[in-house]
Design an enzyme around this catalytic site. Structure first.
Site, short mmCIF file in Angstrom:
data_model
loop_
_atom_site.label_atom_id
_atom_site.label_comp_id
_atom_site.label_asym_id
_atom_site.label_seq_id
_atom_site.Cartn_x
_atom_site.Cartn_y
_atom_site.Cartn_z
N ASP A 145 40.88 37.54 38.38
CA ASP A 145 41.43 36.91 39.59
C ASP A 145 42.96 36.96 39.60
OD1 ASP A 145 38.81 36.22 39.96
OD2 ASP A 145 39.18 34.09 40.28
N HIS A 177 40.34 37.24 47.30
CA HIS A 177 40.57 35.91 46.71
C HIS A 177 41.46 35.09 47.64
CE1 HIS A 177 40.47 33.12 43.43
NE2 HIS A 177 41.69 33.34 42.96
N HIS A 227 41.88 36.41 34.29
CA HIS A 227 42.96 36.56 35.28
C HIS A 227 43.88 37.72 34.89
CE1 HIS A 227 41.56 32.41 35.71
NE2 HIS A 227 41.99 32.46 36.95
#
Ligand code: ZN
Length: 303
Positions: free
Chosen positions: A120, A171, A265
């Protein structure tokens, strides 16, 4: 996220205070209308409960709960530039036989040794390429949930993800908690981010990860309207908090099992620990017989 998120979707109480004499015809009409109303309430309640049930599974994870509370927003909130483009975006969608789901997906099959790695908060000019190189080294395909304004800033990195065979999901545009936004702003956050991805790779995304894993019925409905399935996770090593490479490895591996979706991430801060932990996480899980698959593969194999 808490239950108040859903308050506005509670079935409305009907007022029966006014009691008057009615003709048999009017009474019959009332009975029919009430019956339809009751059925509608049951359907509404079931739909919302389904979302709440699935959402609860996500937030009940101590890691997820802690993340939702403790995650310091690493993203600079861009000014309000969420103006949908004047010309309608092309409606071309990624070729996929997978339907859009009405509930957040937090895992795959529990009987297949498949694991999905997800990243992400990118793309990031410092870290995304390093992660792509590691994934290539280990022959692993992953899924990237990219932030819209970063896609606009670094479209070449997104194209690099796509051309390497990874899945590009979205996202949101600027990473807000969408459950605090109006319907139109939720719609804008999702649609403009999808537009940016389409501009970068030529295809619209079909998977969406809500910032902080926060969803309500509005988010689910708007995602569905844009042909986006909502993907959350069930393995969160909290790499974003930089707890140390060993801790990230232990958490990621310790929570892994059949159908796991691992949250990591490639942006949002210093991701050097994530990159240092990734080789051991991948190699250890591969040695244990797990196969790394993309989110659409994980979802398809569970349907
Ligand atoms: Zn995020």
């Amino acid at each position: 996220m808490n239950s108040s998120t859903y308050h506005s979707f509670a079935p409305r109480k009907r007022s029966y205070a006014k009691q008057t004499r009615r003709s048999p015809l009017i009474l019959l009409l009332c009975v029919i209308l009430c019956a339809f109303g009751a059925i509608g309430s049951i359907v509404d309640t079931f739909t919302v409960s389904t979302v709440m049930l699935e959402s609860h599974k996500v937030v009940s994870s101590p890691h997820t709960t802690q993340k939702a509370v403790a995650y310091s927003k690493p993203h600079v909130q861009k000014p309000n530039i969420l103006h949908p483009s004047a010309t309608p975006a092309p409606t071309k969608t990624a070729a996929s036989s997978i339907p859009t789901f009405n509930y957040p997906i937090f895992r795959g099959s529990t009987v297949l040794p498949e694991i999905a790695l997800t990243f992400d908060d990118g793309p990031n000019p410092s870290y995304t390429s390093q992660i792509l190189a590691l994934l290539q080294k280990f022959g692993v395909k992953a899924t990237f949930f990219d932030i819209g304004y970063l896609v606009k800033d670094y479209p070449a990195l997104v194209l690099q993800e796509y051309r390497a065979g990874h899945i590009v999901g979205e996202h949101s545009w600027s990473h807000p908690d969408l459950t605090h936004l109006s319907v139109s702003n939720v719609r804008a956050q999702l649609s403009v981010a999808s537009d940016a991805i389409q501009s970068a790779i030529g295809r619209r995304p079909t998977f969406f990860r809500p910032p902080y894993g926060a969803v309500n019925s509005t988010v689910m409905q708007q995602a569905k309207a844009l042909n986006l399935s909502v993907i959350v996770w069930n393995d969160d090593p909290q790499d974003w908090s930089m707890p140390g490479v060993k801790v990230i490895i232990q958490r990621a591996i310790g929570q892994a099992h059949n159908g796991t979706i691992i949250l990591m991430h490639d942006g949002g801060g210093n991701r050097s620990q994530t990159i240092a932990a990734l080789p051991t996480i991948i190699s250890t899980l591969q040695e244990r017989g797990f196969h790394f698959v993309t989110i659409p593969q994980l979802v398809q194999d569970n349907s």
